[in-house]
Write an enzyme that holds these catalytic residues in place. Structure first.
Site, short mmCIF file in Angstrom:
data_model
loop_
_atom_site.label_atom_id
_atom_site.label_comp_id
_atom_site.label_asym_id
_atom_site.label_seq_id
_atom_site.Cartn_x
_atom_site.Cartn_y
_atom_site.Cartn_z
N GLY A 103 0.85 -1.19 0.00
CA GLY A 103 0.00 0.00 0.00
C GLY A 103 0.87 1.22 0.00
N SER A 104 1.10 1.79 1.19
CA SER A 104 2.00 2.95 1.31
C SER A 104 3.39 2.58 0.80
CB SER A 104 2.09 3.40 2.77
OG SER A 104 0.81 3.72 3.26
N ILE B 274 -8.93 -0.93 -6.57
CA ILE B 274 -8.67 -0.23 -7.83
C ILE B 274 -9.94 0.46 -8.35
CG2 ILE B 274 -7.70 -0.42 -10.16
CD1 ILE B 274 -5.74 -1.02 -7.72
N ILE C 264 -23.30 21.01 12.90
CA ILE C 264 -24.21 22.15 12.74
C ILE C 264 -25.65 21.67 12.46
CG2 ILE C 264 -24.74 24.12 11.20
CD1 ILE C 264 -21.66 24.60 11.09
N HIS C 265 -25.76 20.50 11.83
CA HIS C 265 -27.09 19.94 11.57
C HIS C 265 -27.68 19.27 12.81
CE1 HIS C 265 -26.24 20.51 7.28
NE2 HIS C 265 -27.47 20.15 7.00
N GLU D 246 -4.45 7.96 -2.70
CA GLU D 246 -3.30 8.65 -3.33
C GLU D 246 -2.23 9.02 -2.32
OE1 GLU D 246 -5.06 9.69 -7.43
OE2 GLU D 246 -3.11 10.22 -6.71
N THR E 225 -1.66 8.28 2.07
CA THR E 225 -2.32 8.72 3.31
C THR E 225 -1.71 10.04 3.79
OG1 THR E 225 -0.68 7.56 4.64
CG2 THR E 225 -2.66 6.31 4.02
N GLU F 229 -0.18 10.48 6.47
CA GLU F 229 1.16 10.19 7.00
C GLU F 229 2.18 10.18 5.85
OE1 GLU F 229 -1.61 8.48 7.72
OE2 GLU F 229 -1.87 8.85 9.85
C1 LIG Z 1 -11.89 3.98 -2.30
C2 LIG Z 1 -10.45 3.70 -2.63
C3 LIG Z 1 -9.99 3.91 -3.93
C4 LIG Z 1 -8.66 3.60 -4.24
N1 LIG Z 1 -8.26 3.70 -5.56
C5 LIG Z 1 -7.02 3.22 -5.89
C6 LIG Z 1 -6.64 3.13 -7.28
O1 LIG Z 1 -7.39 3.49 -8.20
N2 LIG Z 1 -5.41 2.59 -7.57
C7 LIG Z 1 -4.55 2.18 -6.59
O2 LIG Z 1 -3.47 1.71 -6.94
N3 LIG Z 1 -4.87 2.26 -5.28
C8 LIG Z 1 -6.10 2.77 -4.91
N4 LIG Z 1 -6.46 2.83 -3.58
C9 LIG Z 1 -5.51 2.39 -2.55
C10 LIG Z 1 -4.96 3.52 -1.69
O3 LIG Z 1 -4.09 4.32 -2.45
C11 LIG Z 1 -4.30 2.88 -0.47
O4 LIG Z 1 -5.35 2.39 0.34
C12 LIG Z 1 -3.42 3.84 0.30
O5 LIG Z 1 -2.29 4.19 -0.44
C13 LIG Z 1 -2.96 3.26 1.64
O6 LIG Z 1 -2.45 1.98 1.49
P1 LIG Z 1 -2.99 0.79 2.45
O7 LIG Z 1 -4.47 0.82 2.36
O8 LIG Z 1 -2.31 -0.46 2.09
O9 LIG Z 1 -2.60 1.25 3.89
P2 LIG Z 1 -1.20 0.93 4.64
O10 LIG Z 1 -0.06 1.31 3.78
O11 LIG Z 1 -1.26 -0.45 5.17
O12 LIG Z 1 -1.28 1.96 5.84
C14 LIG Z 1 -1.98 1.71 7.06
C15 LIG Z 1 -1.66 2.87 8.00
O13 LIG Z 1 -0.25 2.88 8.29
C16 LIG Z 1 0.29 4.14 7.97
N5 LIG Z 1 1.66 3.98 7.50
C17 LIG Z 1 2.13 3.15 6.53
N6 LIG Z 1 3.45 3.31 6.36
C18 LIG Z 1 3.82 4.29 7.22
C19 LIG Z 1 5.08 4.92 7.53
N7 LIG Z 1 6.20 4.61 6.89
N8 LIG Z 1 5.08 5.89 8.48
C20 LIG Z 1 3.94 6.22 9.14
N9 LIG Z 1 2.74 5.66 8.90
C21 LIG Z 1 2.69 4.71 7.95
C22 LIG Z 1 -0.64 4.71 6.91
O14 LIG Z 1 -0.53 6.12 6.80
C23 LIG Z 1 -1.98 4.25 7.41
O15 LIG Z 1 -2.44 5.11 8.40
C24 LIG Z 1 -7.77 3.16 -3.23
C25 LIG Z 1 -8.23 3.01 -1.92
C26 LIG Z 1 -9.56 3.24 -1.62
C27 LIG Z 1 -10.03 2.99 -0.20
#
Ligand SMILES: Cc1cc2nc3c(=O)[nH]c(=O)nc-3n(C[C@H](O)[C@H](O)[C@H](O)COP(=O)(O)OP(=O)(O)OC[C@H]3O[C@@H](n4cnc5c(N)ncnc54)[C@H](O)[C@@H]3O)c2cc1C
Length: 380
Positions: free
Chosen positions: A131-132, A157, A338-339, A364, A366, A368
């Site tokens: 993810g991140s 996605i 407010i509601h 896009e 988080t 963080e």
């Molecule tokens: C509705 C929706 C649409 C989306 N659309 C797309 C899309 O079109 N294409 C695509 O590729 N992705 C898409 N995503 C994925 C989205 O980009 C990821 O969910 C996001 O980047 C976070 O990754 P994760 O969910 O794996 O969270 P994680 O990376 O597991 O993070 C979990 C928590 O840990 C924190 N964290 C992680 N690493 C660190 C660090 N080094 N330091 C401090 N905190 C940290 C994060 O900030 C978060 O709070 C979508 C997600 C949703 C929910």
């Protein structure tokens, strides 16, 4: 400094506002309630030239700048967060990588139909274990003659069920330090082995399509590789920088919808013999909302302007996305407050705004991750 929009930017803003208020806003509650993806809205947006707004005319787009595109996303997002997210994902993530990094042949084959609105685009970066930390990508692409064979899965996605093509990232090898080298590939969604495993039920933005994907030995021509075999990492970082401007703009749209609904309700709701907008506690909340929206918009438009002027914009895009998403969540929260009780039930849109707003702080990158990007940019 020049703070006025150009004549063309104003015209686009007005055109999208009129369209969004007439066509999109009336359906916002229904698509949220039913989880229906509003295909017909995207067909109309295609005809209006919105699906290729910032793509040059030679590739089927409208040739507008990023500032105009940000204004358009704000208007669509203000009318309906779900439609705004799918719109931003199509343009910034579906079209963006092909526009920035595609060869002439790739642009003619894959970008032109997307920009003309003949199909939707999508971007597959996130995976169950990446993810991140996109460096943890596990999807692999192995060269086999004139083809690549892609195997893996992707999570969350946007637009995938309705997309014509998806730009997918995959590991192509490792460098001398053992780190994954990542490439990006244009995958037509009718390729054998490509499937949508499921569509997620979401907290908010329920009218936007979000899917889990499987790539089961999907074969694409080697000509579908975007840029170089090992350039995928840099490419998606640039793509995400651009995408952050649009999520910032979408955040402003949802924040504005929250503010406008809250202001209207506060003027109409009478308690203790007067409109609640007359109580300082309520008017200060509204004043803060108005100020935050104005500041967020300035930052989003600055990042867009930097991109249009081919200046570095990584830091500014992260700041814009971070600030706009956090004030969006705050504005939606205050709108519910407010509601009062009316904010907590589905008779009013306030609760939807709050559910929609939360994704702005996650997608896009988080909040963080945005702080990590900014910290790196300022030399920490
Ligand atoms: C509705 C929706 C649409 C989306 N659309 C797309 C899309 O079109 N294409 C695509 O590729 N992705 C898409 N995503 C994925 C989205 O980009 C990821 O969910 C996001 O980047 C976070 O990754 P994760 O969910 O794996 O969270 P994680 O990376 O597991 O993070 C979990 C928590 O840990 C924190 N964290 C992680 N690493 C660190 C660090 N080094 N330091 C401090 N905190 C940290 C994060 O900030 C978060 O709070 C979508 C997600 C949703 C929910």
């Amino acid at each position: 400094m020049q703070f006025d929009l150009t004549q063309e930017q104003t015209m686009i803003q007005q055109m999208v506002r009129d369209f969004a208020q007439a066509e999109i806003a009336p359906k916002a509650a229904e698509v949220d309630r039913t989880g229906r993806f509003p295909v017909e809205t995207f067909e109309k947006m295609g005809k209006l030239g919105l699906l290729g707004l910032p793509i040059s005319e030679e590739y089927g787009g409208a040739g507008a700048d990023t500032v105009s595109y940000a204004l358009a996303v704000e208007e669509v997002g203000c009318a309906c967060g779900s439609t705004g997210l799918s719109y931003a994902a199509h343009v910034s993530l579906g079209c963006g990588p092909i526009y920035y990094f595609g060869t002439e042949a790739q642009k003619q084959t894959f970008l032109v139909p997307l920009a003309k609105g003949e199909g939707l685009g999508s971007f597959g970066l996130t995976e169950p274990s990446a993810g991140s930390d996109a460096g943890g990508t596990q999807t692999r692409a192995v060269r086999d003659g004139d083809e690549y064979v892609i195997r893996g899965s992707k999570s969350y996605i946007t637009n995938a069920s309705y997309a014509r093509t998806i730009v997918v990232t995959a590991v192509v090898g490792t460098d001398d330090r053992g780190r994954n080298q990542i490439g990006a590939f244009i995958v037509p969604t009718d390729s054998p082995g490509f499937s949508v495993v499921r569509t997620y039920e979401k907290m908010g933005l329920r009218g936007s399509n979000t899917c889990e994907l499987a790539l089961d030995d999907v074969r694409v021509p080697a000509a579908n590789l975007l840029g170089t075999e090992t350039g995928g990492f840099k490419q998606f970082l640039y793509t995400l920088d651009g995408g952050r401007i649009s999520i910032g703009a979408l955040s402003i749209g949802i924040a504005r919808a929250s503010y406008e609904a809250a202001l209207k309700y506060a003027k109409e709701r009478v308690q203790f013999g007067q409109s609640i907008s007359k109580f300082q506690a309520i008017s200060f909340k509204l004043a803060d909302m108005a100020m935050h929206i104005e500041l967020a918009r300035l930052m989003v438009l600055k990042a867009a302007w930097l991109k249009d002027n081919h200046r570095p914009f990584t830091k500014e895009a992260a700041m814009a996305k971070l600030y706009a998403s956090e004030i969006c969540m705050r504005a939606a929260d205050q709108c519910v407050q407010i509601h009062g009780g009316a904010g907590y039930v589905q008779d009013f849109p306030a609760e939807r705004f709050m559910r929609d707003a939360k994704l702005m702080e996650i997608g896009e990158g988080t909040s963080e991750v945005q702080r990590m990007v900014i910290a790196r940019q300022i030399g920490c």
